[in-house]
Scaffold this motif. Structure first.
Motif, mmCIF file in Angstrom:
data_model
loop_
_atom_site.group_PDB
_atom_site.id
_atom_site.type_symbol
_atom_site.label_atom_id
_atom_site.label_comp_id
_atom_site.label_asym_id
_atom_site.label_seq_id
_atom_site.Cartn_x
_atom_site.Cartn_y
_atom_site.Cartn_z
ATOM 1 N N LEU A 23 34.712 35.846 38.444
ATOM 2 C CA LEU A 23 35.226 37.174 39.401
ATOM 3 C C LEU A 23 34.814 37.063 40.812
ATOM 4 O O LEU A 23 35.568 37.134 41.660
ATOM 5 N N PHE A 24 33.731 36.354 41.055
ATOM 6 C CA PHE A 24 33.221 36.118 42.558
ATOM 7 C C PHE A 24 34.101 34.810 43.154
ATOM 8 O O PHE A 24 34.567 35.219 44.280
ATOM 9 N N SER B 70 40.119 36.905 36.634
ATOM 10 C CA SER B 70 40.564 36.096 38.157
ATOM 11 C C SER B 70 42.299 36.637 38.457
ATOM 12 O O SER B 70 42.402 36.798 39.669
ATOM 13 N N LYS C 147 33.795 26.654 47.777
ATOM 14 C CA LYS C 147 33.203 28.077 47.427
ATOM 15 C C LYS C 147 33.163 28.328 45.774
ATOM 16 O O LYS C 147 32.208 28.667 45.311
ATOM 17 N N THR C 148 34.312 27.693 45.443
ATOM 18 C CA THR C 148 34.458 27.632 44.208
ATOM 19 C C THR C 148 33.332 26.860 43.113
ATOM 20 O O THR C 148 32.703 27.345 42.179
ATOM 21 N N LEU D 123 31.352 36.407 35.522
ATOM 22 C CA LEU D 123 30.918 37.130 36.844
ATOM 23 C C LEU D 123 31.333 36.061 37.904
ATOM 24 O O LEU D 123 31.757 36.373 39.024
ATOM 25 N N GLY D 124 31.037 34.861 37.522
ATOM 26 C CA GLY D 124 31.352 33.765 38.499
ATOM 27 C C GLY D 124 32.615 33.534 38.621
ATOM 28 O O GLY D 124 33.117 33.301 39.914
ATOM 29 N N ARG E 98 37.258 36.688 44.242
ATOM 30 C CA ARG E 98 37.028 37.551 45.119
ATOM 31 C C ARG E 98 36.920 36.940 46.526
ATOM 32 O O ARG E 98 37.296 37.627 47.621
ATOM 33 N N ASN E 99 36.623 35.729 46.662
ATOM 34 C CA ASN E 99 36.036 35.147 47.856
ATOM 35 C C ASN E 99 37.075 33.986 48.069
ATOM 36 O O ASN E 99 36.632 33.240 49.039
ATOM 37 N N THR F 88 41.866 40.315 39.865
ATOM 38 C CA THR F 88 41.346 40.256 41.067
ATOM 39 C C THR F 88 42.128 39.650 42.017
ATOM 40 O O THR F 88 42.372 40.422 43.304
ATOM 41 N N ILE G 192 29.722 28.579 43.799
ATOM 42 C CA ILE G 192 29.671 29.697 42.900
ATOM 43 C C ILE G 192 29.384 29.303 41.480
ATOM 44 O O ILE G 192 28.473 30.099 40.709
#
Length: 549
Positions: A77-78, A133, A43-44, A74-75, A81-82, A136, A47
């Motif tokens: 942050l996502f 990071s 995932k990392t 933003l990347g 988040r995930n 979040t 993204i």
């Protein structure tokens, strides 16, 4: 394996939680550690690669590089988040800074930087990404903790509702066993104390489709249960007292003693998580409160029962001592008169005195029979031995027994034209009729008419015993079948009795599945009516019916 958190089935574990606002519910995924690491790493990477692609598009269309920095943040942050944990967000922040240096600073596609302000930009970008990071991940962690607490409260609320609905200790154990199976999705064992303070045999509660029978019945598991009960500490897998057993055993601790043991199967090395241990401790406390509540209720019920028994015994003794004194005095006086004046008394006088002795003795026997019958009813030893009985014979025998002391009362019998046969205990039904007729004799004048009537109606046989006396006061009708009810109902010559006859009648009739009631006739006088259902004995093939059927 993906599970939706619902109130009736929640499983706690050290899991990867996916918090979603969709449909106002939460979900979590139970993923193995190796699989989770690979998934989060992919995932990392995906993204951050997507952020690079977008940034390259921005560079091509001439968008300023400050916007590219925002894309990489933003990347990060996502990614935070995930994914689970801080490490992936920090890795994404470092990866983003290096990617920005490699793709978007001159010289391109190199980690060199010609401008003097680029290192400062890199450092600020890295700090911003790491802080983003971290924040979040912290928010996700707090959300996960809040979800765990919410689920725990929902579960405890559900168990508390179940415990409040339970009516005895057996239901407490049953409800909790089923709820614990839903919570932990494992086989559960509960062993509780009985009312004699002895540990009962364990009750097992299995999950749907599980085929592990008797996993708590081995010698090792029984030893673990006993150790847990005696020590008051958890035993077994991850217990305070380690034992190489299949289950984890937790004590149910009351205020002054151990009330039982909860066992949770840990097959295939699947142990309890910290959250499950906390939940188990909370649930065991609720079970302890419910069991202690039932114990207190049972003690209170026993105390009330003993108090009521003593009260009834006292009433019975007072009634017996008062009511038996009169016939015993009459017997003693008659015998004394005959003994002292035997030669001087004529035969008619002797016969009259002997008749008085006989009448008083018959009344005493009848009273003793009622007392013994009520004692058997209270002890649950009243045996109803049903057999084929002819109604006419039951009534004939009953009247013959009361005729001797009926005096000048006229007893009239009305029977159906056809013979009626019932499947009942003939002796007990005779006792009911004797008590009702005797009651009518006691509370009416000598010249009164007492009617005994039998009719059939819609599958029931109805018996009626009525008189033409002054009837029953309206305020006494509701208590006429209570024990020791001896209130006078008119001006009669004699009203002796210990008040058990009608109470015994009600118990016998209800024991046959029938009903009994008291009322006043429209023309005056009391009327007692009881119904016996037409039933079949499946063992003997008998049915109450008319002989012509």
């Amino acid at each position: 394996m993906k599970k939706t958190n619902k109130l009736n089935k929640v499983k706690f574990s050290e899991s990867f939680f996916k918090i979603s606002s969709e449909n106002n519910h939460y979900e979590y995924e139970d993923i193995k550690p190796k699989t989770m690491i690979i998934t989060n790493a992919l995932k990392t990477l995906a993204i951050m690669c997507f952020a690079i692609v977008i940034s390259l598009v921005f560079r091509k269309i001439g968008i300023h590089e400050s916007n590219v920095i925002i894309v990489f943040i933003l990347g990060v942050l996502f990614v935070s988040r995930n994914t689970v944990g801080y490490i992936y967000g920090i890795f994404a922040a470092i990866f983003g800074v290096l990617s920005f240096n490699y793709f978007f600073t001159v010289p391109y596609y190199s980690f060199l930087a010609y401008r003097a302000d680029y290192p400062v930009t890199f450092i600020i970008m890295l700090i911003a990404a790491i802080i983003t990071s971290t924040l979040t991940s912290r928010v996700k962690s707090q959300a996960r903790i809040s979800l765990l607490r919410e689920n725990r409260m929902l579960i405890l609320h559900k168990i508390n509702k179940s415990l409040l609905q339970s009516k005895n200790k057996k239901q407490v154990v049953k409800f909790c066993g089923n709820d614990l199976v839903d919570m932990f999705d494992r086989t559960i064992m509960i062993a509780s104390l009985n009312y004699e303070n002895k540990l009962q045999s364990p009750k097992d509660y299995m999950t749907c489709g599980e085929d592990r029978l008797n996993i708590f019945q081995s010698d090792l598991e029984i030893i673990a249960v006993e150790k847990c009960f005696l020590s008051g500490r958890s035993v077994g897998v991850k217990g305070e007292i380690y034992l190489n057993s299949i289950g984890h055993y937790h004590p149910i601790k009351g205020q002054n003693k151990i009330l039982g043991v909860i066992g949770i199967a840990c097959v295939e090395g699947i142990t309890l998580s910290k959250n499950e241990e906390i939940l188990l401790d909370s649930v065991s406390s609720q079970i302890a409160l419910a069991i202690e509540r039932e114990d207190l209720y049972e003690k209170k019920r026993q105390i009330n029962l003993e108090t009521e028994t003593e009260r009834l015994r006292g009433n019975l003794l007072r009634s017996i001592s008062h009511d038996l004194r009169t016939p015993l005095t009459g017997i003693l006086g008659s015998v004394s008169t005959i003994t002292d004046n035997y030669e001087r008394l004529d035969n008619d006088t002797k016969k009259e005195l002997l008749a008085i002795i006989y009448e008083d003795t018959s009344w005493l026997i009848h009273s003793v029979e009622n007392i013994l019958s009520m004692t058997r009813i209270d002890e649950g030893k009243l045996e109803i031995k049903k057999d084929i009985e002819v109604v006419e014979e039951i009534i004939s025998e009953s009247i013959s027994r009361v005729k001797r002391f009926s005096g000048k009362h006229n007893i009239v019998v009305h029977l159906p034209e056809c013979m009626v046969v019932l499947f009942v205990d003939g002796l007990l039904i005779e006792q009911v009729l004797i008590n009702l007729i005797d009651n009518a004799i006691k509370y009416t004048q000598d010249d009164s008419i007492i009617e005994v009537k039998v009719v059939e109606n819609e599958g029931n046989v109805i018996f009626e015993v009525s008189d033409n006396g002054k009837g029953i006061p309206q305020e006494d009708l509701k208590s006429i079948f209570d024990r020791f009810y001896t209130k006078s109902k008119g001006e009669c010559l004699e009203r002796r009795g210990i008040g058990l006859g009608l109470a015994i009648c009600k118990s016998i009739i209800e024991g046959h599945g029938g009903s009994i009631e008291a009322m006043n006739n429209s023309s005056g006088g009391a009327n007692f009516r009881f119904m016996l259902p037409v039933i079949r004995s499946e063992e003997n093939g008998y049915k109450a019916l008319d002989s012509n059927s």
